[in-house]
Design a protein around this motif. Structure first.
Motif, PDB file in Angstrom:
ATOM      1  N   TYR A  37       5.845  -6.722 -11.337  1.00 38.46           N
ATOM      2  CA  TYR A  37       5.496  -5.303 -11.392  1.00 38.46           C
ATOM      3  C   TYR A  37       4.047  -4.999 -11.039  1.00 38.46           C
ATOM      4  O   TYR A  37       3.709  -3.844 -10.792  1.00 38.46           O
ATOM      5  CB  TYR A  37       5.795  -4.733 -12.778  1.00 38.46           C
ATOM      6  N   ILE A  38       3.180  -5.984 -11.030  1.00 41.68           N
ATOM      7  CA  ILE A  38       1.764  -5.726 -10.765  1.00 41.68           C
ATOM      8  C   ILE A  38       1.271  -6.496  -9.552  1.00 41.68           C
ATOM      9  O   ILE A  38       0.835  -5.910  -8.563  1.00 41.68           O
ATOM     10  CB  ILE A  38       0.907  -6.072 -12.007  1.00 41.68           C
ATOM     11  N   ILE A  39       1.338  -7.793  -9.605  1.00 39.32           N
ATOM     12  CA  ILE A  39       0.691  -8.622  -8.581  1.00 39.32           C
ATOM     13  C   ILE A  39       1.396  -8.514  -7.239  1.00 39.32           C
ATOM     14  O   ILE A  39       0.753  -8.287  -6.207  1.00 39.32           O
ATOM     15  CB  ILE A  39       0.603 -10.081  -9.060  1.00 39.32           C
ATOM     16  N   PHE A  40       2.722  -8.672  -7.213  1.00 42.49           N
ATOM     17  CA  PHE A  40       3.448  -8.613  -5.956  1.00 42.49           C
ATOM     18  C   PHE A  40       3.332  -7.241  -5.277  1.00 42.49           C
ATOM     19  O   PHE A  40       3.008  -7.171  -4.092  1.00 42.49           O
ATOM     20  CB  PHE A  40       4.911  -9.010  -6.170  1.00 42.49           C
ATOM     21  N   PRO A  41       3.551  -6.126  -5.984  1.00 39.03           N
ATOM     22  CA  PRO A  41       3.420  -4.827  -5.315  1.00 39.03           C
ATOM     23  C   PRO A  41       2.003  -4.535  -4.823  1.00 39.03           C
ATOM     24  O   PRO A  41       1.825  -3.946  -3.756  1.00 39.03           O
ATOM     25  CB  PRO A  41       3.831  -3.815  -6.392  1.00 39.03           C
ATOM     26  N   ILE A  42       0.999  -4.972  -5.578  1.00 39.66           N
ATOM     27  CA  ILE A  42      -0.378  -4.739  -5.132  1.00 39.66           C
ATOM     28  C   ILE A  42      -0.672  -5.532  -3.874  1.00 39.66           C
ATOM     29  O   ILE A  42      -1.289  -5.013  -2.932  1.00 39.66           O
ATOM     30  CB  ILE A  42      -1.377  -5.073  -6.257  1.00 39.66           C
ATOM     31  N   SER A  43      -0.213  -6.767  -3.817  1.00 34.23           N
ATOM     32  CA  SER A  43      -0.472  -7.565  -2.617  1.00 34.23           C
ATOM     33  C   SER A  43       0.267  -6.991  -1.403  1.00 34.23           C
ATOM     34  O   SER A  43      -0.286  -6.940  -0.305  1.00 34.23           O
ATOM     35  CB  SER A  43      -0.100  -9.025  -2.842  1.00 34.23           C
ATOM     36  N   ILE A  44       1.490  -6.530  -1.587  1.00 35.54           N
ATOM     37  CA  ILE A  44       2.238  -5.922  -0.493  1.00 35.54           C
ATOM     38  C   ILE A  44       1.564  -4.621  -0.052  1.00 35.54           C
ATOM     39  O   ILE A  44       1.439  -4.347   1.146  1.00 35.54           O
ATOM     40  CB  ILE A  44       3.705  -5.661  -0.903  1.00 35.54           C
ATOM     41  N   ALA A  45       1.112  -3.816  -1.019  1.00 39.18           N
ATOM     42  CA  ALA A  45       0.444  -2.563  -0.676  1.00 39.18           C
ATOM     43  C   ALA A  45      -0.844  -2.816   0.098  1.00 39.18           C
ATOM     44  O   ALA A  45      -1.140  -2.112   1.081  1.00 39.18           O
ATOM     45  CB  ALA A  45       0.155  -1.765  -1.945  1.00 39.18           C
ATOM     46  N   LEU A  46      -1.621  -3.813  -0.303  1.00 43.39           N
ATOM     47  CA  LEU A  46      -2.846  -4.143   0.425  1.00 43.39           C
ATOM     48  C   LEU A  46      -2.542  -4.624   1.839  1.00 43.39           C
ATOM     49  O   LEU A  46      -3.213  -4.221   2.795  1.00 43.39           O
ATOM     50  CB  LEU A  46      -3.646  -5.195  -0.331  1.00 43.39           C
ATOM     51  N   LEU A  47      -1.535  -5.479   1.968  1.00 42.31           N
ATOM     52  CA  LEU A  47      -1.163  -5.949   3.302  1.00 42.31           C
ATOM     53  C   LEU A  47      -0.724  -4.796   4.196  1.00 42.31           C
ATOM     54  O   LEU A  47      -1.121  -4.707   5.360  1.00 42.31           O
ATOM     55  CB  LEU A  47      -0.052  -6.997   3.209  1.00 42.31           C
ATOM     56  N   LEU A  48       0.093  -3.891   3.662  1.00 39.75           N
ATOM     57  CA  LEU A  48       0.544  -2.749   4.446  1.00 39.75           C
ATOM     58  C   LEU A  48      -0.602  -1.805   4.798  1.00 39.75           C
ATOM     59  O   LEU A  48      -0.669  -1.282   5.918  1.00 39.75           O
ATOM     60  CB  LEU A  48       1.638  -1.997   3.695  1.00 39.75           C
ATOM     61  N   LEU A  49      -1.508  -1.582   3.862  1.00 36.08           N
ATOM     62  CA  LEU A  49      -2.658  -0.720   4.119  1.00 36.08           C
ATOM     63  C   LEU A  49      -3.531  -1.290   5.229  1.00 36.08           C
ATOM     64  O   LEU A  49      -3.893  -0.588   6.174  1.00 36.08           O
ATOM     65  CB  LEU A  49      -3.482  -0.538   2.848  1.00 36.08           C
ATOM     66  N   PHE A  50      -3.863  -2.573   5.116  1.00 32.49           N
ATOM     67  CA  PHE A  50      -4.720  -3.186   6.130  1.00 32.49           C
ATOM     68  C   PHE A  50      -4.011  -3.260   7.479  1.00 32.49           C
ATOM     69  O   PHE A  50      -4.639  -3.071   8.527  1.00 32.49           O
ATOM     70  CB  PHE A  50      -5.186  -4.566   5.676  1.00 32.49           C
ATOM     71  N   ALA A  51      -2.697  -3.516   7.475  1.00 30.04           N
ATOM     72  CA  ALA A  51      -1.949  -3.542   8.737  1.00 30.04           C
ATOM     73  C   ALA A  51      -1.907  -2.154   9.362  1.00 30.04           C
ATOM     74  O   ALA A  51      -2.072  -2.006  10.583  1.00 30.04           O
ATOM     75  CB  ALA A  51      -0.537  -4.057   8.492  1.00 30.04           C
ATOM     76  N   PHE A  52      -1.717  -1.120   8.550  1.00 31.58           N
ATOM     77  CA  PHE A  52      -1.715   0.254   9.053  1.00 31.58           C
ATOM     78  C   PHE A  52      -3.067   0.616   9.665  1.00 31.58           C
ATOM     79  O   PHE A  52      -3.133   1.191  10.754  1.00 31.58           O
ATOM     80  CB  PHE A  52      -1.369   1.226   7.920  1.00 31.58           C
ATOM     81  N   MET A  53      -4.148   0.263   8.976  1.00 27.34           N
ATOM     82  CA  MET A  53      -5.481   0.565   9.500  1.00 27.34           C
ATOM     83  C   MET A  53      -5.763  -0.215  10.785  1.00 27.34           C
ATOM     84  O   MET A  53      -6.381   0.299  11.711  1.00 27.34           O
ATOM     85  CB  MET A  53      -6.554   0.263   8.451  1.00 27.34           C
ATOM     86  N   TYR A  54      -5.276  -1.450  10.848  1.00 30.98           N
ATOM     87  CA  TYR A  54      -5.445  -2.260  12.056  1.00 30.98           C
ATOM     88  C   TYR A  54      -4.709  -1.622  13.235  1.00 30.98           C
ATOM     89  O   TYR A  54      -5.254  -1.483  14.324  1.00 30.98           O
ATOM     90  CB  TYR A  54      -4.938  -3.679  11.812  1.00 30.98           C
ATOM     91  N   ILE A  55      -3.467  -1.210  13.004  1.00 32.45           N
ATOM     92  CA  ILE A  55      -2.684  -0.578  14.072  1.00 32.45           C
ATOM     93  C   ILE A  55      -3.313   0.742  14.488  1.00 32.45           C
ATOM     94  O   ILE A  55      -3.366   1.079  15.677  1.00 32.45           O
ATOM     95  CB  ILE A  55      -1.222  -0.396  13.621  1.00 32.45           C
ATOM     96  N   LYS A  56      -3.813   1.493  13.525  1.00 29.91           N
ATOM     97  CA  LYS A  56      -4.460   2.767  13.809  1.00 29.91           C
ATOM     98  C   LYS A  56      -5.687   2.554  14.703  1.00 29.91           C
ATOM     99  O   LYS A  56      -5.901   3.290  15.668  1.00 29.91           O
ATOM    100  CB  LYS A  56      -4.856   3.433  12.494  1.00 29.91           C
ATOM    101  N   LEU A  57      -6.498   1.551  14.395  1.00 32.93           N
ATOM    102  CA  LEU A  57      -7.662   1.254  15.215  1.00 32.93           C
ATOM    103  C   LEU A  57      -7.255   0.719  16.584  1.00 32.93           C
ATOM    104  O   LEU A  57      -7.914   1.004  17.592  1.00 32.93           O
ATOM    105  CB  LEU A  57      -8.557   0.217  14.526  1.00 32.93           C
ATOM    106  N   ASP A  58      -6.172  -0.050  16.626  1.00 36.16           N
ATOM    107  CA  ASP A  58      -5.695  -0.587  17.891  1.00 36.16           C
ATOM    108  C   ASP A  58      -5.243   0.534  18.828  1.00 36.16           C
ATOM    109  O   ASP A  58      -5.542   0.511  20.023  1.00 36.16           O
ATOM    110  CB  ASP A  58      -4.559  -1.570  17.639  1.00 36.16           C
ATOM    111  N   LYS A  59      -4.540   1.511  18.288  1.00 37.46           N
ATOM    112  CA  LYS A  59      -4.104   2.647  19.108  1.00 37.46           C
ATOM    113  C   LYS A  59      -5.281   3.521  19.524  1.00 37.46           C
ATOM    114  O   LYS A  59      -5.268   4.098  20.606  1.00 37.46           O
ATOM    115  CB  LYS A  59      -3.071   3.476  18.345  1.00 37.46           C
ATOM    116  N   LYS A  60      -6.257   3.635  18.658  1.00 28.87           N
ATOM    117  CA  LYS A  60      -7.436   4.449  18.968  1.00 28.87           C
ATOM    118  C   LYS A  60      -8.236   3.858  20.124  1.00 28.87           C
ATOM    119  O   LYS A  60      -8.774   4.595  20.945  1.00 28.87           O
ATOM    120  CB  LYS A  60      -8.326   4.545  17.726  1.00 28.87           C
TER     121      LYS A  60
END
Length: 62
Positions: A37-60
Motif C-alpha cells: 500500500y505504500i512502497i510499491f505505489p510510490i515507486s510506480i508513481a515516481l516511475l510514471l511521473l519521471f517517464a511522463f516528464m521525459y516524454i514531454k521533454l522529448d516531444k518538446k
C-alpha cells in the motif's frame, strides 16, 4: 537541471535500481501491508511521473 532529458533518465534509473535493491534486501523486514500500500505505489508513481516528464521533454525538443 530539470529541463534536460538526461536528468529524468537518471531519476528513472535511480528509482528502478533502488526498488530492486529494496526487493532483495529490505522487503523481508517490512510488513506486507506497507509494501503493497505504500512502497510499491510510490515507486510506480515516481516511475510514471519521471517517464511522463521525459516524454514531454522529448516531444518538446522535436
Amino acid at each position: 537541471m530539470l529541463s534536460k532529458k538526461r536528468t529524468y533518465q537518471i531519476l528513472i534509473a535511480i528509482v528502478g535500481i533502488s526498488y530492486v535493491i529494496y526487493n532483495y534486501t529490505l522487503k523481508s523486514n517490512v510488513s506486507e501491508e506497507a509494501d503493497s500500500y505504500i512502497i510499491f505505489p510510490i515507486s510506480i508513481a515516481l516511475l510514471l511521473l519521471f517517464a511522463f516528464m521525459y516524454i514531454k521533454l522529448d516531444k518538446k525538443s522535436d
